[in-house]
Design a protein around this motif. Structure first.
Motif, PDB file in Angstrom:
ATOM      1  N   GLN A   1       0.839  -1.208   0.000  1.00 16.24           N
ATOM      2  CA  GLN A   1       0.000   0.000   0.000  1.00 16.24           C
ATOM      3  C   GLN A   1       0.864   1.245   0.000  1.00 16.24           C
ATOM      4  OE1 GLN A   1      -3.504   0.618   2.581  1.00 16.24           O
ATOM      5  NE2 GLN A   1      -3.241  -1.489   3.202  1.00 16.24           N
ATOM      6  N   SER A   2       1.950   1.172   0.728  1.00 10.62           N
ATOM      7  CA  SER A   2       2.809   2.336   0.911  1.00 10.62           C
ATOM      8  C   SER A   2       3.509   2.740  -0.390  1.00 10.62           C
ATOM      9  CB  SER A   2       3.826   2.016   1.998  1.00 10.62           C
ATOM     10  OG  SER A   2       4.655   3.103   2.281  1.00 10.62           O
TER      11      SER A   2
ATOM     12  N   ALA B   1       2.269   1.864  -3.524  1.00 15.30           N
ATOM     13  CA  ALA B   1       1.357   1.552  -4.629  1.00 15.30           C
ATOM     14  C   ALA B   1       1.425   2.598  -5.732  1.00 15.30           C
ATOM     15  CB  ALA B   1      -0.071   1.417  -4.110  1.00 15.30           C
TER      16      ALA B   1
ATOM     17  N   LEU C   1      -1.145  -4.895  -6.704  1.00 20.62           N
ATOM     18  CA  LEU C   1      -1.944  -4.804  -5.479  1.00 20.62           C
ATOM     19  C   LEU C   1      -3.432  -4.891  -5.806  1.00 20.62           C
ATOM     20  CD1 LEU C   1      -2.260  -4.286  -2.450  1.00 20.62           C
ATOM     21  CD2 LEU C   1      -2.008  -1.841  -2.899  1.00 20.62           C
ATOM     22  N   ARG C   2      -3.853  -4.149  -6.802  1.00 24.06           N
ATOM     23  CA  ARG C   2      -5.273  -4.202  -7.183  1.00 24.06           C
ATOM     24  C   ARG C   2      -5.654  -5.598  -7.668  1.00 24.06           C
ATOM     25  NH1 ARG C   2      -3.964   1.048  -8.518  1.00 24.06           N
ATOM     26  NH2 ARG C   2      -3.153   0.459 -10.562  1.00 24.06           N
TER      27      ARG C   2
ATOM     28  N   LEU D   1      -6.102  -7.746  -4.559  1.00 25.93           N
ATOM     29  CA  LEU D   1      -7.324  -7.400  -3.839  1.00 25.93           C
ATOM     30  C   LEU D   1      -8.540  -7.907  -4.590  1.00 25.93           C
ATOM     31  CD1 LEU D   1      -6.474  -3.761  -2.743  1.00 25.93           C
ATOM     32  CD2 LEU D   1      -6.786  -5.746  -1.264  1.00 25.93           C
TER      33      LEU D   1
ATOM     34  N   ALA E   1     -13.140  -4.444   5.562  1.00 24.99           N
ATOM     35  CA  ALA E   1     -12.879  -3.313   6.455  1.00 24.99           C
ATOM     36  C   ALA E   1     -12.275  -3.791   7.776  1.00 24.99           C
ATOM     37  CB  ALA E   1     -14.166  -2.532   6.713  1.00 24.99           C
TER      38      ALA E   1
ATOM     39  N   GLN F   1      -8.761  -4.765   7.388  1.00 27.29           N
ATOM     40  CA  GLN F   1      -7.849  -3.623   7.399  1.00 27.29           C
ATOM     41  C   GLN F   1      -7.609  -3.132   8.820  1.00 27.29           C
ATOM     42  OE1 GLN F   1      -6.857  -4.249   4.077  1.00 27.29           O
ATOM     43  NE2 GLN F   1      -6.192  -2.171   4.524  1.00 27.29           N
TER      44      GLN F   1
ATOM     45  N   ARG G   1      -5.236  13.348  -0.243  1.00 30.94           N
ATOM     46  CA  ARG G   1      -4.401  12.166  -0.032  1.00 30.94           C
ATOM     47  C   ARG G   1      -3.220  12.383   0.904  1.00 30.94           C
ATOM     48  NH1 ARG G   1      -3.377   7.922  -4.190  1.00 30.94           N
ATOM     49  NH2 ARG G   1      -1.229   8.493  -3.774  1.00 30.94           N
TER      50      ARG G   1
ATOM     51  N   MET H   1      -1.893   9.332   3.162  1.00 29.73           N
ATOM     52  CA  MET H   1      -0.678   8.612   2.758  1.00 29.73           C
ATOM     53  C   MET H   1       0.353   8.611   3.878  1.00 29.73           C
ATOM     54  SD  MET H   1      -1.199   7.321  -0.176  1.00 29.73           S
ATOM     55  CE  MET H   1       0.440   6.616  -0.250  1.00 29.73           C
TER      56      MET H   1
ATOM     57  N   VAL I   1      -0.379   5.885   6.262  1.00 26.66           N
ATOM     58  CA  VAL I   1      -0.058   4.558   5.734  1.00 26.66           C
ATOM     59  C   VAL I   1       1.455   4.338   5.745  1.00 26.66           C
ATOM     60  CG1 VAL I   1      -0.163   3.083   3.689  1.00 26.66           C
ATOM     61  CG2 VAL I   1      -2.148   4.466   4.344  1.00 26.66           C
ATOM     62  N   HIS I   2       2.201   5.349   5.347  1.00 26.51           N
ATOM     63  CA  HIS I   2       3.663   5.226   5.402  1.00 26.51           C
ATOM     64  C   HIS I   2       4.126   4.994   6.841  1.00 26.51           C
ATOM     65  CE1 HIS I   2       4.099   6.083   1.227  1.00 26.51           C
ATOM     66  NE2 HIS I   2       3.774   7.344   1.286  1.00 26.51           N
TER      67      HIS I   2
ATOM     68  N   LEU J   1     -10.540   1.045   5.793  1.00 32.40           N
ATOM     69  CA  LEU J   1     -10.968   0.646   4.448  1.00 32.40           C
ATOM     70  C   LEU J   1     -10.803   1.813   3.486  1.00 32.40           C
ATOM     71  CD1 LEU J   1     -12.295  -1.318   2.461  1.00 32.40           C
ATOM     72  CD2 LEU J   1     -14.522  -0.459   3.233  1.00 32.40           C
TER      73      LEU J   1
ATOM     74  N   LEU K   1      -7.297   2.049   2.383  1.00 35.93           N
ATOM     75  CA  LEU K   1      -6.994   1.070   1.339  1.00 35.93           C
ATOM     76  C   LEU K   1      -7.488   1.546  -0.018  1.00 35.93           C
ATOM     77  CD1 LEU K   1      -6.029  -1.763   0.461  1.00 35.93           C
ATOM     78  CD2 LEU K   1      -8.333  -2.584   0.977  1.00 35.93           C
TER      79      LEU K   1
ATOM     80  N   THR L   1      -5.129   4.462  -1.201  1.00 35.58           N
ATOM     81  CA  THR L   1      -3.748   4.084  -1.544  1.00 35.58           C
ATOM     82  C   THR L   1      -3.712   3.240  -2.806  1.00 35.58           C
ATOM     83  OG1 THR L   1      -3.882   2.184  -0.065  1.00 35.58           O
ATOM     84  CG2 THR L   1      -2.867   4.169   0.803  1.00 35.58           C
ATOM     85  N   ALA L   2      -4.640   2.317  -2.944  1.00 32.25           N
ATOM     86  CA  ALA L   2      -4.620   1.435  -4.110  1.00 32.25           C
ATOM     87  C   ALA L   2      -5.378   2.042  -5.279  1.00 32.25           C
ATOM     88  CB  ALA L   2      -5.201   0.070  -3.745  1.00 32.25           C
TER      89      ALA L   2
END
Lengths: 185, 185
Positions: A114-115, A117, A126-127, A130, A153, A156, B104, B108, B111-112, B157, B160, B163-164
């Motif tokens: 994710q980080s 992507a 990744l997609r 998923l 969810a 996650q 974002r 982001m 997530v990082h 969620l 996710l 990010t994706a």
DNA sequence: ACCCTGAGTGAGTGACCCTTCACTCTCTCT
DNA sequence: AGAGAGAGTGAAGGGTCACTCACTCAGGGT
């Protein structure tokens, strides 16, 4: 004449991918070197690059191996379900997933993915992963869109709990987050 | 005599932290250099290091600034709620969060941070930020533990999805994930 | 006997990055 | 005017890393 035996390169690539899963899960994309993966796979860095000419390709191979294992675990979990209602199957798949990621490896790799992507190939992989997970959960359980969305969810949330090591915090806010997501064995 | 004016260093640090938010959000911890942050803050790399002697400290400062903004947005959202029931307040806070992370950046960065939470200082800062968010959501909404947990889970969620870049995928599995998490304006 | 393909490697290269250090400059206080 | 403190920087060092290249070696077909 078609080759009847795999070349050793074709045999070696999944071994390297498995090593990449371990190493990238530990250090993430930028925090892991090709030399790290090579050492884990017991070959030279130069040969890792010959098998996967670019670092992103190596990461993508690791991510694909990761999602393969995830879907496989979900399938095995679903097969074990006693309660075959949608919610029952989803619950058992959740338990199987919780068991699979007990060692953090596959979970950390997904978070690292994710980080990064934004790297095009990684985002695509990744997609794709998923999509496999969601499609499988939906079709195998027969659950509603809402039920499958909830399944993802809370998955996650589980990732957050593990990455931030919230399950080792005894305070109220932490217990609130972890409550009920540790499935009984 | 106590100082009546802030030194310029004390004034400059939050500016550098804000630049760090932008840059770390773009490249992550290992993918962003101190020179990147210095450039964004329009000072030399050497002075960034004088203000934040270690790279982790710079990242932690960025993460703290990020969570400050998140909690502030949740508070503003809660104040706007018409329906003051727990679920109503949580819903409005969710809408405020969705609006905040429209660009974002703050998402982001979180997530990082998950990705490098193994770095002790970063893990600690991440848990501190989450604690603030959870405690605020719980106390301000008055919701049950389950409701607050659900609030966080669907927030993850949302992470996710962003990010994706799932919201740009028109397929069924993607719409299943994104359905309903885009709050109406 | 000979060659050719593919596995596998050692040594290097160019680039980059965190951090240090000695230095300059501009205030402020006396 | 002089001293001192703190803002701010340029240059360099020491290290690392992705990737390249020329090379060796083993095996199989002819």
């Amino acid at each position: 004449m078609a080759r009847t035996v795999l070349s050793t390169a074709e045999l070696r690539m999944p071994v390297v991918a498995a090593a990449a899963v371990q190493e990238f899960a530990r250090g993430g994309y930028h925090g892991t070197t090709i030399a790290d993966v090579a050492r884990a796979a017991k070959i030279s860095p130069a040969y890792v690059i010959k098998l996967y000419p670019r670092k992103e390709q190596l990461f993508v191979a690791a991510l694909e191996a990761c999602f393969d294992q995830v879907v496989e675990a979900l399938a095995a979990g679903a097969d074990r379900a006693q309660d075959t209602s949608p919610d029952g199957v989803l619950y058992t798949m959740g338990a199987a997933y919780a068991e699979l990621i007990g060692d953090r490896t596959l979970l950390m790799l997904q978070v690292h993915a994710q980080s990064v992507a934004d790297v095009p190939e990684i985002g695509t992989a990744l997609r794709a992963g998923l999509r496999e997970v969601v499609d499988f959960a939906k079709s195998r359980s027969g659950g509603s869109d809402e039920a499958v969305q909830r399944f993802i969810a809370y998955g996650q949330l589980c990732h957050l709990v593990v990455t931030a090591q919230i399950d080792e915090v005894p305070e109220a806010w932490a217990r609130l987050l972890t409550e009920g997501i540790r499935h009984p064995a």
